[in-house]
Design an enzyme around this catalytic site. Sequence first.
Site, PDB file in Angstrom:
ATOM      1  N   LYS A   1      -2.794 -14.263  -8.483  1.00 53.61           N
ATOM      2  CA  LYS A   1      -2.165 -13.615  -7.334  1.00 53.61           C
ATOM      3  C   LYS A   1      -0.658 -13.480  -7.533  1.00 53.61           C
ATOM      4  CE  LYS A   1      -5.805 -14.678  -4.024  1.00 53.61           C
ATOM      5  NZ  LYS A   1      -6.796 -15.112  -5.035  1.00 53.61           N
TER       6      LYS A   1
ATOM      7  N   LYS B   1      -3.778 -14.898   2.500  1.00 53.95           N
ATOM      8  CA  LYS B   1      -4.763 -15.514   1.608  1.00 53.95           C
ATOM      9  C   LYS B   1      -4.137 -16.654   0.815  1.00 53.95           C
ATOM     10  CE  LYS B   1      -4.168 -11.605  -1.605  1.00 53.95           C
ATOM     11  NZ  LYS B   1      -4.872 -10.483  -2.248  1.00 53.95           N
TER      12      LYS B   1
ATOM     13  N   ARG C   1     -11.716  -2.547  -9.344  1.00 50.72           N
ATOM     14  CA  ARG C   1     -11.490  -3.406 -10.506  1.00 50.72           C
ATOM     15  C   ARG C   1     -11.237  -2.498 -11.709  1.00 50.72           C
ATOM     16  NH1 ARG C   1     -12.668  -8.442 -12.099  1.00 50.72           N
ATOM     17  NH2 ARG C   1     -11.460  -8.912 -10.202  1.00 50.72           N
TER      18      ARG C   1
ATOM     19  N   ARG D   1     -15.139  -1.709  -5.252  1.00 51.85           N
ATOM     20  CA  ARG D   1     -15.946  -2.656  -4.475  1.00 51.85           C
ATOM     21  C   ARG D   1     -15.655  -2.378  -3.004  1.00 51.85           C
ATOM     22  NH1 ARG D   1     -13.335  -7.442  -7.676  1.00 51.85           N
ATOM     23  NH2 ARG D   1     -11.624  -5.992  -7.269  1.00 51.85           N
TER      24      ARG D   1
ATOM     25  N   ARG E   1     -13.230  -7.445   3.377  1.00 50.12           N
ATOM     26  CA  ARG E   1     -13.167  -7.778   1.957  1.00 50.12           C
ATOM     27  C   ARG E   1     -14.162  -6.937   1.163  1.00 50.12           C
ATOM     28  NH1 ARG E   1     -14.622 -13.943   2.511  1.00 50.12           N
ATOM     29  NH2 ARG E   1     -16.164 -12.920   3.842  1.00 50.12           N
TER      30      ARG E   1
ATOM     31  N   ASP F   1      -6.871  -5.629  -9.739  1.00 51.73           N
ATOM     32  CA  ASP F   1      -7.470  -5.232  -8.467  1.00 51.73           C
ATOM     33  C   ASP F   1      -6.513  -4.243  -7.815  1.00 51.73           C
ATOM     34  OD1 ASP F   1      -9.563  -6.902  -8.947  1.00 51.73           O
ATOM     35  OD2 ASP F   1      -8.943  -8.462  -7.541  1.00 51.73           O
TER      36      ASP F   1
ATOM     37  N   GLU G   1      -4.022  -7.895  -7.298  1.00 51.95           N
ATOM     38  CA  GLU G   1      -4.183  -9.089  -8.135  1.00 51.95           C
ATOM     39  C   GLU G   1      -4.223  -8.665  -9.590  1.00 51.95           C
ATOM     40  OE1 GLU G   1      -7.281 -11.894  -7.267  1.00 51.95           O
ATOM     41  OE2 GLU G   1      -6.961 -11.807  -5.101  1.00 51.95           O
TER      42      GLU G   1
ATOM     43  N   ASN H   1      -6.128 -10.273 -12.651  1.00 48.34           N
ATOM     44  CA  ASN H   1      -7.091 -11.303 -13.028  1.00 48.34           C
ATOM     45  C   ASN H   1      -7.076 -11.502 -14.544  1.00 48.34           C
ATOM     46  OD1 ASN H   1      -8.854 -11.746 -10.381  1.00 48.34           O
ATOM     47  ND2 ASN H   1      -8.357  -9.584 -10.534  1.00 48.34           N
TER      48      ASN H   1
END
Length: 316
Positions: free
Chosen positions: A125, A160, A210, A225, A233, A273, A281, A283
């Site tokens: 993050k 978050k 993604r 997503r 979410r 993301d 984000e 990842n």
Amino acid sequence: MQILFVADPLESFVIYKDSTFAMMREAQRRGHQIVACEPKHISWQSGGKVKAQVRYISLTGNKDAWFEETACKAVNLADFDAIVMRKDPPFDSEFFYATHMLSQAEREGAKVFNKPSALREHPEKLAIMEFAQFISPTLVTRSAQDIRAFHEAHKDIILKPLDGMGGMGIFRVGEDGRNLGSIIETLNQGGAISVMVQKFLPDIVHGDKRVLIIGGKPVPFCLARIPQGNEVRGNLAAGGKGVAQPLAEQDKAIAEFIGAELVKRGLLLIGLDVIGHNVTEINVTSPTCFQEIFDQTGCDVAALFVDALESAALSM
């Protein structure tokens, strides 16, 4: 090549959607030996080299008993041709210690992907903050007062924890501020825990995309997503629907910029993301969605990854 995958227990894999399994399958198809262990199996004794108790396996093609173990023994990590670090989050103290032992293994000659020091330096993050030109207004703080001020400025926000995964612990607070105090208390625990706060992005209705980057280059398809029902979410673990789609030109440009910088730091595989055209984000621990993209588009992400792995390992 002998390739060691440091991952979660093999028995926990859900192979129809597991990206590590897809990597293993492609590597075995090319004739590489597949070896596996968990971070807890790595050890380092004074005066010796970093080693692990590992399992040599063969993939069977059976969806139930999907692997056979052919041997189990202790091996120095430097003896493998490549090590793929694929332990799922959370990034906790044990993960952190494992990266330190993997860094020592590198000093002994091991080739580790993603590079352990890069895993430590790019928490998923916080890593976005370096690339402020590609993100929405974002605040990381322990201060309840600062969070309230951020809400006052942006009205509709997402809060978050920094160590969450799969959509865990994500809250949305609208303009009315309902439950903001309670959410702050839950997340930052009286100022003891840092919280990430971001302006809410309405484009989430079109999906949290993604975007995979392999060897610094974006994969030509992403997985959007899409949240279902009243859910905010999009994470697949939170019930989001995964829809593969061609990578938009603006998202490709963002991925090329970030990928070119981070591959130099030893990050062979990255999963951005992206909501709208905002990165939320970066990842790096165990980016997924290989099989969903392949199943819907035919783009063989695992083959792209093993191509990059072979090239990187041979060039070191």
